[in-house]
Design a protein around this motif. Structure first.
Motif, PDB file in Angstrom:
ATOM      1  N   THR A  87       0.833  -1.209   0.000  1.00 34.07           N
ATOM      2  CA  THR A  87       0.000   0.000   0.000  1.00 34.07           C
ATOM      3  C   THR A  87       0.865   1.255   0.000  1.00 34.07           C
ATOM      4  O   THR A  87       0.604   2.213  -0.741  1.00 34.07           O
TER       5      THR A  87
ATOM      6  N   LYS B 251       3.968   1.534  -1.055  1.00 36.29           N
ATOM      7  CA  LYS B 251       4.666   1.630  -2.336  1.00 36.29           C
ATOM      8  C   LYS B 251       3.740   2.192  -3.414  1.00 36.29           C
ATOM      9  O   LYS B 251       4.134   3.016  -4.238  1.00 36.29           O
ATOM     10  N   SER B 252       2.472   1.724  -3.379  1.00 43.71           N
ATOM     11  CA  SER B 252       1.505   2.200  -4.360  1.00 43.71           C
ATOM     12  C   SER B 252       1.277   3.702  -4.206  1.00 43.71           C
ATOM     13  O   SER B 252       1.209   4.443  -5.193  1.00 43.71           O
ATOM     14  N   LYS B 253       1.202   4.179  -2.964  1.00 45.02           N
ATOM     15  CA  LYS B 253       1.012   5.610  -2.710  1.00 45.02           C
ATOM     16  C   LYS B 253       2.219   6.417  -3.175  1.00 45.02           C
ATOM     17  O   LYS B 253       2.088   7.494  -3.743  1.00 45.02           O
TER      18      LYS B 253
ATOM     19  N   ASP C  76       4.337   5.556  -5.529  1.00 43.57           N
ATOM     20  CA  ASP C  76       4.366   5.556  -7.001  1.00 43.57           C
ATOM     21  C   ASP C  76       3.401   6.602  -7.543  1.00 43.57           C
ATOM     22  O   ASP C  76       3.722   7.330  -8.494  1.00 43.57           O
ATOM     23  N   LYS C  77       2.218   6.693  -6.949  1.00 40.58           N
ATOM     24  CA  LYS C  77       1.232   7.669  -7.405  1.00 40.58           C
ATOM     25  C   LYS C  77       1.731   9.088  -7.156  1.00 40.58           C
ATOM     26  O   LYS C  77       1.575   9.972  -7.985  1.00 40.58           O
TER      27      LYS C  77
END
Length: 207
Positions: free
Chosen positions: A190, A192-194, A196-197
């Motif tokens: 989660t 990492k996804s944030k 990246d965004k």
């Protein structure tokens, strides 16, 4: 009320007097009481009460396997219950020919595995023709119960049961570890996804 009637009824219990007086028409001829009819009514009541009592006592002794759980496998209390019902049955002029079998059924429903194993051995001997009286079986069962209890081993777990408990605890620990690991992986994914965004939005704004 005649003297004979008074003497007869006075010997009854309060409940017994109430029952008889409620049915005066059955021992009166016109306005006059009849001693013979009163005696007949008393005998009828006695027979009915005796039959009902003996039926109940016999039923109690036939369901000892069920009763065992109500005293939480306390053999001393179990034996007291058996004696009270057995003595009551004998007082009614009845017997319980299958009492030994009923006792075996009751004892084999106890919660302690060592006790049940001991009773099973006695049952096997009985089935093979060995003599066993109710009093003897009750004494043997009580002695075994007291011996196991004094050793503080009543309802102790078997080796297999202890292994199952240990395995269950180990499986629970593994399940908890896997759950924590899964949560950790999900949390990292989660974050990492944030990131990246956020990084993607930054690049777009620089152009």
């Amino acid at each position: 009320m005649t003297l004979v009637e008074l003497r007869t009824i006075s010997k009854l219990t309060k409940d017994g007097r109430t029952k008889i007086l409620a049915e005066q028409s059955k021992y009166h001829i016109g306005q006059h009481p009849c001693a013979a009819l009163l005696f007949k009514l008393l005998m009828q009541k006695a027979v009915i009460d005796t039959r009902a009592t003996s039926s109940l006592l016999g039923e109690n002794l036939s369901n000892l396997d069920t009763f065992m759980s109500t005293v939480k496998s306390n053999i001393k209390e179990f034996n007291k219950y058996v004696k009270v019902n057995w003595e009551g049955l004998k007082a009614c002029g009845e017997s319980c020919n299958d009492l030994v079998i009923n006792l075996f059924k009751g004892y084999q429903n106890a919660s302690d595995h060592e006790f049940v194993h001991y009773i099973k051995q006695k049952r096997d001997n009985y089935d093979d023709g060995a003599d066993m009286q109710p009093e003897t079986l009750m004494t043997l069962a009580l002695n075994k119960y007291e011996m196991i209890s004094k050793m503080d081993q009543w309802n102790a777990k078997t080796q297999e049961q202890e292994q199952i408990v240990a395995l269950t605890a180990e499986l629970g620990k593994i399940k908890d570890d896997n759950l924590r690991l899964a949560r950790s992986i999900k949390s990292k994914a989660t974050r990492k996804s944030k990131q990246d965004k956020t990084g993607g939005t930054g690049k777009g704004s620089n152009k």
